[in-house]
Enzyme design. Structure first.
Site, PDB file in Angstrom:
ATOM      1  N   ARG A  58       0.837  -1.212   0.000  1.00 50.32           N
ATOM      2  CA  ARG A  58       0.000   0.000   0.000  1.00 50.32           C
ATOM      3  C   ARG A  58       0.866   1.253   0.000  1.00 50.32           C
ATOM      4  O   ARG A  58       0.451   2.326  -0.449  1.00 50.32           O
ATOM      5  CB  ARG A  58      -0.953   0.014   1.203  1.00 50.32           C
ATOM      6  CG  ARG A  58      -2.111   1.011   1.001  1.00 50.32           C
ATOM      7  CD  ARG A  58      -3.078   1.064   2.182  1.00 50.32           C
ATOM      8  NE  ARG A  58      -2.473   1.688   3.334  1.00 50.32           N
ATOM      9  CZ  ARG A  58      -2.242   1.099   4.509  1.00 50.32           C
ATOM     10  NH1 ARG A  58      -2.592  -0.164   4.710  1.00 50.32           N
ATOM     11  NH2 ARG A  58      -1.678   1.754   5.484  1.00 50.32           N
ATOM     12  N   TYR A 111     -16.497  14.789 -15.973  1.00 51.47           N
ATOM     13  CA  TYR A 111     -16.923  13.387 -15.892  1.00 51.47           C
ATOM     14  C   TYR A 111     -17.996  13.233 -14.796  1.00 51.47           C
ATOM     15  O   TYR A 111     -17.798  13.731 -13.676  1.00 51.47           O
ATOM     16  CB  TYR A 111     -15.678  12.547 -15.596  1.00 51.47           C
ATOM     17  CG  TYR A 111     -15.909  11.072 -15.522  1.00 51.47           C
ATOM     18  CD1 TYR A 111     -16.272  10.340 -16.649  1.00 51.47           C
ATOM     19  CD2 TYR A 111     -15.757  10.386 -14.324  1.00 51.47           C
ATOM     20  CE1 TYR A 111     -16.478   8.970 -16.583  1.00 51.47           C
ATOM     21  CE2 TYR A 111     -15.953   9.018 -14.247  1.00 51.47           C
ATOM     22  CZ  TYR A 111     -16.317   8.318 -15.376  1.00 51.47           C
ATOM     23  OH  TYR A 111     -16.511   6.961 -15.305  1.00 51.47           O
ATOM     24  N   ASP A 183      -7.621  16.969 -15.564  1.00 50.80           N
ATOM     25  CA  ASP A 183      -7.900  15.575 -15.900  1.00 50.80           C
ATOM     26  C   ASP A 183      -7.538  15.423 -17.383  1.00 50.80           C
ATOM     27  O   ASP A 183      -8.233  15.947 -18.254  1.00 50.80           O
ATOM     28  CB  ASP A 183      -9.387  15.283 -15.644  1.00 50.80           C
ATOM     29  CG  ASP A 183      -9.765  13.834 -15.946  1.00 50.80           C
ATOM     30  OD1 ASP A 183      -9.097  13.197 -16.783  1.00 50.80           O
ATOM     31  OD2 ASP A 183     -10.746  13.342 -15.363  1.00 50.80           O
ATOM     32  N   LYS A 208      -8.507   4.219 -19.529  1.00 52.05           N
ATOM     33  CA  LYS A 208      -8.794   4.653 -20.894  1.00 52.05           C
ATOM     34  C   LYS A 208      -7.532   4.546 -21.775  1.00 52.05           C
ATOM     35  O   LYS A 208      -7.011   3.481 -21.938  1.00 52.05           O
ATOM     36  CB  LYS A 208      -9.374   6.064 -20.858  1.00 52.05           C
ATOM     37  CG  LYS A 208     -10.428   6.280 -19.737  1.00 52.05           C
ATOM     38  CD  LYS A 208     -11.691   5.463 -19.890  1.00 52.05           C
ATOM     39  CE  LYS A 208     -12.586   5.465 -18.659  1.00 52.05           C
ATOM     40  NZ  LYS A 208     -12.939   6.748 -18.099  1.00 52.05           N
TER      41      LYS A 208
HETATM   42  C1  LIG Z   1     -13.396   7.256 -16.872  1.00 49.60           C
HETATM   43  C2  LIG Z   1     -13.038   8.621 -16.446  1.00 49.60           C
HETATM   44  C3  LIG Z   1     -12.765   8.920 -15.101  1.00 49.60           C
HETATM   45  C4  LIG Z   1     -12.907   7.910 -13.994  1.00 49.60           C
HETATM   46  O1  LIG Z   1     -12.008   6.871 -14.103  1.00 49.60           O
HETATM   47  P1  LIG Z   1     -12.230   5.382 -13.550  1.00 49.60           P
HETATM   48  O2  LIG Z   1     -10.980   4.706 -13.903  1.00 49.60           O
HETATM   49  O3  LIG Z   1     -13.447   4.829 -14.232  1.00 49.60           O
HETATM   50  O4  LIG Z   1     -12.464   5.509 -12.066  1.00 49.60           O
HETATM   51  C5  LIG Z   1     -12.373  10.205 -14.798  1.00 49.60           C
HETATM   52  N1  LIG Z   1     -12.277  11.163 -15.749  1.00 49.60           N
HETATM   53  C6  LIG Z   1     -12.543  10.910 -17.033  1.00 49.60           C
HETATM   54  C7  LIG Z   1     -12.412  11.997 -18.039  1.00 49.60           C
HETATM   55  C8  LIG Z   1     -12.931   9.640 -17.437  1.00 49.60           C
HETATM   56  O5  LIG Z   1     -13.210   9.403 -18.727  1.00 49.60           O
END
Ligand SMILES: *Cc1c(COP(=O)(O)O)cnc(C)c1O
Length: 394
Positions: A58, A111, A183, A208
């Site tokens: 962790r 998101y 992000d 992603k």
């Molecule tokens: C999918 C996504 C998230 C969240 O990510 P997870 O891995 O599903 O928790 C945050 N920001 C954006 C732009 C996303 O497409």
């Protein structure tokens, strides 16, 4: 050792990889929860931070660290913190930066679960948030309060693909001594490197583009300095939302092809966007490479390519959306994005159905809006599939 002037494609293949016992080319998976101390004094010095090493997964693990160092290098950061999901990364980041009673400015086109986290969780700690259209720099300026500590931006935004000017926003953040968090999930460091534009912290859903194969849920935070890294590492250790060694290994493997995947995805996307723009059943198309995009110029300034996300509006509204979704075969009807396979979804009948029509309208989610995450298949096959599905709309 590492040549700092290496090009991005080269870094994708080699970043983060160190020397390991037996000389493997790929970092081994250290699938262990804990690490042995040589003696009590060794344990003590590790805990005090006087000596480098591993204690408990962790708190740190060599497989995870290799992947973290790779992403940090690709983003041009100092260090990174691997998390169990994008949401864990966003949560850890915001909780680390904001104190009780402070103010946050956030993109309206953020998101969905990030919006919910802010509204349902951060609000419990008396953290107030103003949601603004971050493609309008004046709106960000007007939202500033004396206690604004963080500006949080997603660009291009979801699903409207509106683009915020990162360099200009960084100037505002600096002038009020707030941290600017971006992000970067939709672009990845292959196309947009926010830290080089004055942004303080980058977060990602590695689920992603970074992993890119739709087989891992993971996230990461990239920071620029040691002080922020130490603060975030403590919070992450306490909240516990860490990535595990096997998923870190998979993401690190995915990174090797990031550059080549994105290159193909951008190329496919441009052709698909142009095809859609000329289709009689399509009202409009949003893709940052199209001159019709409202922030086309900002995109040119801060993107190396325009990504694999396309939004478009069908002339037939809700029913047309449903018809199209039910007739695609190659394009997978699924949420998420950034994988090698093309995914398609219709927010009004799927992800945003429960929101209700008025709230959808407010968020820019019109009834005929379709979102496409373009994969690496042959573009003619993708277009043929879309063409067939569009022909079913009456
Ligand atoms: C999918 C996504 C998230 C969240 O990510 P997870 O891995 O599903 O928790 C945050 N920001 C954006 C732009 C996303 O497409």
């Amino acid at each position: 050792m590492k040549n700092k002037n290496q090009n991005f494609e080269t870094k994708c293949v080699h970043a983060g990889i160190k020397e390991y016992e037996f000389g493997p080319v790929v970092p081994p998976i250290y699938q262990t929860s804990t690490f042995k101390f040589k003696s009590t004094s060794h344990g003590a010095s590790l805990f005090k931070g006087e000596e480098e090493g591993y204690i408990y997964t962790r708190m740190g693990n060599p497989t995870i660290e290799a992947m973290e160092d790779a992403v940090a290098e690709l983003e041009g950061g100092y260090k990174a913190l691997g998390c169990g999901s994008g949401m864990a990364a966003i949560h850890t980041c915001l909780v680390s930066l904001l104190n009780h009673g402070e103010h946050l400015i956030c993109s309206k086109a953020v998101y969905g679960p990030t919006n919910t986290l802010i509204k349902n969780v951060l609000s419990k700690f008396n953290i107030e948030t103003t949601f603004v259209t971050t493609s309008k720099i004046e709106d960000i300026k007007n939202a500033v309060r004396p206690n604004t500590r963080v500006i949080y931006i997603e660009t291009p935004g979801n699903p409207t693909l509106e683009i915020a000017d990162l360099g200009e926003t960084a100037k505002i953040a600096k002038s009020i001594n707030a941290k600017l968090v971006v992000d970067n999930t939709f672009m990845s460091p292959a196309l947009q490197q926010p830290l080089t534009l004055g942004v303080d912290i980058v977060v990602h859903s590695m689920t992603k583009f970074l992993n890119g194969h739709a087989d891992v849920v993971a996230g990461i935070i990239v920071v620029k300095d040691k002080e922020t890294y130490t603060l975030f590492r403590k919070t992450l250790n306490q909240l516990g939302g860490v990535i595990d060694p096997f998923n870190a290994f998979l993401v690190h493997r995915g990174l090797k092809t990031l550059s080549i995947r994105i290159e193909k995805q951008c190329k496919n996307s441009m052709q698909i966007a142009e095809y859609l723009e000329n289709h009689t059943k399509v009202e409009w198309v949003r893709y940052p490479s199209l001159k019709s995009h409202p922030e086309y110029e900002i995109g040119l300034k801060q993107h190396k390519g325009h990504g694999a996300m396309i939004s478009f509006e069908l002339k037939g509204g809700f029913n047309a959306g449903e018809t199209m979704m039910n007739h695609v075969e190659l394009c997978q009807l699924a949420v998420s994005l950034g994988g090698v396979e093309t995914l398609i979804q219709h927010p009004a009948s799927m992800t945003h159905l429960s929101m209700g029509k008025d709230a959808r309208k407010e968020a820019g989610i019109t009834d005929g809006l379709v979102r496409l995450s373009v994969g690496i298949e042959n573009v003619d096959d993708i277009i043929a599939d879309i063409d067939h599905a569009l022909s079913k709309i009456i």
